[in-house]
Design an enzyme around this catalytic site. Structure first.
Site, PDB file in Angstrom:
ATOM      1  N   ASN A   7       0.860  -1.187   0.000  1.00 31.38           N
ATOM      2  CA  ASN A   7       0.000   0.000   0.000  1.00 31.38           C
ATOM      3  C   ASN A   7       0.897   1.238   0.000  1.00 31.38           C
ATOM      4  O   ASN A   7       1.610   1.492   0.969  1.00 31.38           O
ATOM      5  CB  ASN A   7      -0.891  -0.057   1.251  1.00 31.38           C
ATOM      6  CG  ASN A   7      -1.895   1.056   1.264  1.00 31.38           C
ATOM      7  OD1 ASN A   7      -1.526   2.204   1.011  1.00 31.38           O
ATOM      8  ND2 ASN A   7      -3.127   0.747   1.539  1.00 31.38           N
ATOM      9  N   HIS A  10       1.182   5.960   1.783  1.00 27.66           N
ATOM     10  CA  HIS A  10       2.021   6.722   2.730  1.00 27.66           C
ATOM     11  C   HIS A  10       3.147   7.480   2.036  1.00 27.66           C
ATOM     12  O   HIS A  10       3.641   8.471   2.555  1.00 27.66           O
ATOM     13  CB  HIS A  10       2.574   5.784   3.798  1.00 27.66           C
ATOM     14  CG  HIS A  10       1.489   5.091   4.563  1.00 27.66           C
ATOM     15  ND1 HIS A  10       0.671   5.756   5.445  1.00 27.66           N
ATOM     16  CD2 HIS A  10       1.051   3.814   4.527  1.00 27.66           C
ATOM     17  CE1 HIS A  10      -0.212   4.902   5.938  1.00 27.66           C
ATOM     18  NE2 HIS A  10      -0.012   3.720   5.396  1.00 27.66           N
ATOM     19  N   HIS A  47      -5.235   4.038  -2.362  1.00 23.16           N
ATOM     20  CA  HIS A  47      -6.579   4.450  -1.949  1.00 23.16           C
ATOM     21  C   HIS A  47      -6.824   5.889  -2.385  1.00 23.16           C
ATOM     22  O   HIS A  47      -6.191   6.814  -1.873  1.00 23.16           O
ATOM     23  CB  HIS A  47      -6.664   4.322  -0.418  1.00 23.16           C
ATOM     24  CG  HIS A  47      -8.011   4.635   0.161  1.00 23.16           C
ATOM     25  ND1 HIS A  47      -8.281   4.508   1.500  1.00 23.16           N
ATOM     26  CD2 HIS A  47      -9.172   5.050  -0.408  1.00 23.16           C
ATOM     27  CE1 HIS A  47      -9.539   4.855   1.737  1.00 23.16           C
ATOM     28  NE2 HIS A  47     -10.105   5.184   0.596  1.00 23.16           N
ATOM     29  N   ARG A  49      -8.911   8.725  -1.847  1.00 25.57           N
ATOM     30  CA  ARG A  49      -9.928   9.169  -0.890  1.00 25.57           C
ATOM     31  C   ARG A  49     -10.676  10.368  -1.449  1.00 25.57           C
ATOM     32  O   ARG A  49     -10.139  11.140  -2.243  1.00 25.57           O
ATOM     33  CB  ARG A  49      -9.277   9.552   0.439  1.00 25.57           C
ATOM     34  CG  ARG A  49      -8.661   8.384   1.176  1.00 25.57           C
ATOM     35  CD  ARG A  49      -8.168   8.823   2.532  1.00 25.57           C
ATOM     36  NE  ARG A  49      -9.268   8.986   3.450  1.00 25.57           N
ATOM     37  CZ  ARG A  49      -9.577   8.124   4.429  1.00 25.57           C
ATOM     38  NH1 ARG A  49      -8.848   7.053   4.624  1.00 25.57           N
ATOM     39  NH2 ARG A  49     -10.607   8.348   5.200  1.00 25.57           N
ATOM     40  N   ARG A  53      -6.417  13.252   0.269  1.00 25.93           N
ATOM     41  CA  ARG A  53      -5.390  13.672   1.232  1.00 25.93           C
ATOM     42  C   ARG A  53      -4.016  13.093   0.914  1.00 25.93           C
ATOM     43  O   ARG A  53      -3.019  13.640   1.323  1.00 25.93           O
ATOM     44  CB  ARG A  53      -5.800  13.304   2.652  1.00 25.93           C
ATOM     45  CG  ARG A  53      -5.766  11.830   2.938  1.00 25.93           C
ATOM     46  CD  ARG A  53      -6.015  11.559   4.402  1.00 25.93           C
ATOM     47  NE  ARG A  53      -7.372  11.852   4.794  1.00 25.93           N
ATOM     48  CZ  ARG A  53      -7.975  11.258   5.828  1.00 25.93           C
ATOM     49  NH1 ARG A  53      -7.327  10.408   6.572  1.00 25.93           N
ATOM     50  NH2 ARG A  53      -9.220  11.531   6.124  1.00 25.93           N
ATOM     51  N   GLU A  74      -8.202   1.050  -3.875  1.00 28.52           N
ATOM     52  CA  GLU A  74      -9.119   1.110  -2.729  1.00 28.52           C
ATOM     53  C   GLU A  74     -10.009   2.318  -2.906  1.00 28.52           C
ATOM     54  O   GLU A  74      -9.533   3.404  -3.271  1.00 28.52           O
ATOM     55  CB  GLU A  74      -8.337   1.270  -1.429  1.00 28.52           C
ATOM     56  CG  GLU A  74      -7.744   0.001  -0.916  1.00 28.52           C
ATOM     57  CD  GLU A  74      -7.003   0.229   0.392  1.00 28.52           C
ATOM     58  OE1 GLU A  74      -7.182   1.283   1.027  1.00 28.52           O
ATOM     59  OE2 GLU A  74      -6.217  -0.638   0.748  1.00 28.52           O
ATOM     60  N   THR A 105      -8.493   4.108   7.465  1.00 29.79           N
ATOM     61  CA  THR A 105      -9.753   3.370   7.445  1.00 29.79           C
ATOM     62  C   THR A 105      -9.937   2.673   8.794  1.00 29.79           C
ATOM     63  O   THR A 105      -9.141   1.826   9.158  1.00 29.79           O
ATOM     64  CB  THR A 105      -9.726   2.322   6.318  1.00 29.79           C
ATOM     65  OG1 THR A 105      -9.192   2.934   5.158  1.00 29.79           O
ATOM     66  CG2 THR A 105     -11.107   1.796   6.024  1.00 29.79           C
ATOM     67  N   GLU A 155     -11.392  -8.662   1.989  1.00 24.48           N
ATOM     68  CA  GLU A 155     -10.151  -8.384   2.703  1.00 24.48           C
ATOM     69  C   GLU A 155     -10.521  -8.281   4.175  1.00 24.48           C
ATOM     70  O   GLU A 155     -11.315  -7.413   4.562  1.00 24.48           O
ATOM     71  CB  GLU A 155      -9.490  -7.087   2.219  1.00 24.48           C
ATOM     72  CG  GLU A 155      -8.199  -6.805   2.987  1.00 24.48           C
ATOM     73  CD  GLU A 155      -7.393  -5.644   2.396  1.00 24.48           C
ATOM     74  OE1 GLU A 155      -7.411  -5.452   1.165  1.00 24.48           O
ATOM     75  OE2 GLU A 155      -6.753  -4.946   3.195  1.00 24.48           O
ATOM     76  N   HIS A 195      -4.296  -4.322   7.221  1.00 20.76           N
ATOM     77  CA  HIS A 195      -4.440  -3.194   8.147  1.00 20.76           C
ATOM     78  C   HIS A 195      -3.685  -3.477   9.444  1.00 20.76           C
ATOM     79  O   HIS A 195      -4.055  -4.382  10.184  1.00 20.76           O
ATOM     80  CB  HIS A 195      -5.894  -2.858   8.465  1.00 20.76           C
ATOM     81  CG  HIS A 195      -6.077  -1.385   8.726  1.00 20.76           C
ATOM     82  ND1 HIS A 195      -5.635  -0.783   9.868  1.00 20.76           N
ATOM     83  CD2 HIS A 195      -6.595  -0.394   7.955  1.00 20.76           C
ATOM     84  CE1 HIS A 195      -5.904   0.512   9.810  1.00 20.76           C
ATOM     85  NE2 HIS A 195      -6.466   0.775   8.654  1.00 20.76           N
TER      86      HIS A 195
HETATM   87  N1  PXP Z   1      -6.053  -2.584   3.560  1.00 19.66           N
HETATM   88  C1  PXP Z   1      -6.938  -1.560   3.601  1.00 19.66           C
HETATM   89  C2  PXP Z   1      -8.310  -1.801   3.067  1.00 19.66           C
HETATM   90  C3  PXP Z   1      -6.570  -0.303   4.105  1.00 19.66           C
HETATM   91  O1  PXP Z   1      -7.469   0.696   4.156  1.00 19.66           O
HETATM   92  C4  PXP Z   1      -5.251  -0.122   4.565  1.00 19.66           C
HETATM   93  C5  PXP Z   1      -4.821   1.209   5.099  1.00 19.66           C
HETATM   94  O2  PXP Z   1      -4.696   2.142   4.091  1.00 19.66           O
HETATM   95  C6  PXP Z   1      -4.356  -1.207   4.484  1.00 19.66           C
HETATM   96  C7  PXP Z   1      -4.793  -2.423   3.989  1.00 19.66           C
HETATM   97  C8  PXP Z   1      -2.933  -1.083   4.902  1.00 19.66           C
HETATM   98  O3  PXP Z   1      -2.868  -0.826   6.282  1.00 19.66           O
HETATM   99  P1  PXP Z   1      -1.474  -0.434   6.925  1.00 19.66           P
HETATM  100  O4  PXP Z   1      -1.051   0.848   6.313  1.00 19.66           O
HETATM  101  O5  PXP Z   1      -1.790  -0.339   8.375  1.00 19.66           O
HETATM  102  O6  PXP Z   1      -0.517  -1.556   6.611  1.00 19.66           O
END
Ligand code: PXP
Length: 245
Positions: A7, A10, A47, A49, A53, A74, A105, A155, A195
């Site tokens: 993901n 970040h 994602h 959003r 952001r 996402e 999320t 998921e 997550h």
């Molecule tokens: N899966 C989903 C659906 C998410 O919303 C997120 C967070 O953006 C993640 C996975 C990844 O989570 P993390 O950044 O805590 O590894």
């Protein structure tokens, strides 16, 4: 073999902290994607959003052009996002709940409460050749609704388990995850999870059956500050090895 979707939101969170509103800036997202691919990631997850952001519309377009592995978009189940996804054609969309106030999320999607609208979205994606995953808490009623929606994947939201893991008192949340994975598998649904997963709690995830892919962002990007991104991805992949053996 357990697969890793990185993901990359970040990376753009960091960029937007300095370059918000500007057409480019660092860190360079395209470079990050290349490194994740080279390190052995199976997918790139982003994602978009509603408040933009972190990931911007132009990022998604760029990702569609450069990602040679699987692109997982996402998104909230809104008209705007459905339109963007149908135009973009990622390999898969993951529908998540979205709340403007949240930092990330927070809870799973309430599929039970919006089954007909989710089913409609799943059908639209199917017609466009896009698979759908539903991000849900490990709850039997939600799993039944996911099966009824026709979505190919769920998921499982591992956030509650990951929080409890830090305290050592995680058994209850962990059993919920195991039971949810088994129930979904019995319904013919493919099971991903994500997550809060990190380099410590990953070993426990090996005990959850039927998993196909983990989506991990925060812990990998945090580690990459010290080790570089390629090493951070590779170290996570090493921890994922041996799943299901
Ligand atoms: N899966 C989903 C659906 C998410 O919303 C997120 C967070 O953006 C993640 C996975 C990844 O989570 P993390 O950044 O805590 O590894």
């Amino acid at each position: 073999m357990l697969k890793l979707g990185v993901n990359i939101d970040h990376i753009t969170t960091l960029r937007e902290a300095r370059y918000r509103g500007l057409p480019n800036g660092e860190p360079d997202l395209q470079a990050a994607v290349r490194i994740c691919e080279k390190a052995g990631a199976y997918g790139i997850t982003a994602h978009l959003r509603e408040d933009r952001r972190h990931i911007q519309d132009r990022d998604l377009k760029m990702l569609r052009e450069v990602v040679s592995i699987r692109l997982n978009m996402e998104m909230a189940n809104t008209e705007e996002m459905i339109r963007i996804a149908l135009g973009l054609k990622p390999e898969i969309v993951c529908i998540v709940p979205e709340n403007r106030e949240e930092v990330t999320t927070e809870g799973g999607l309430n599929v039970v409460g919006q089954l007909s609208s989710i089913r409609e979205t799943v059908n639209q994606m199917k017609e466009a050749g896009i698979e759908t995953s539903l991000f849900i808490d490990p709850d039997p009623d939600q799993i039944q609704a996911c099966a009824d929606s026709g979505a190919e994947f769920i998921e499982l939201h591992t956030g509650a388990f990951c929080e409890r893991f830090k305290t050592g008192d995680f058994e209850g949340e962990f059993i919920r995850l195991q039971k949810a994975a088994i129930a979904a598998h019995e319904q013919g649904i493919l099971v991903n999870a994500g997550h809060g997963l990190d380099y410590d709690n990953l070993k426990q995830i090996h005990e959850v059956p039927h998993l196909i892919e983990l989506n991990i962002g925060h812990s990998i990007i945090c580690r990459s500050i010290f080790t570089g991104l390629e090493k951070a991805v590779k170290e996570m992949l090493v921890l994922m090895q041996g799943y299901g053996d």
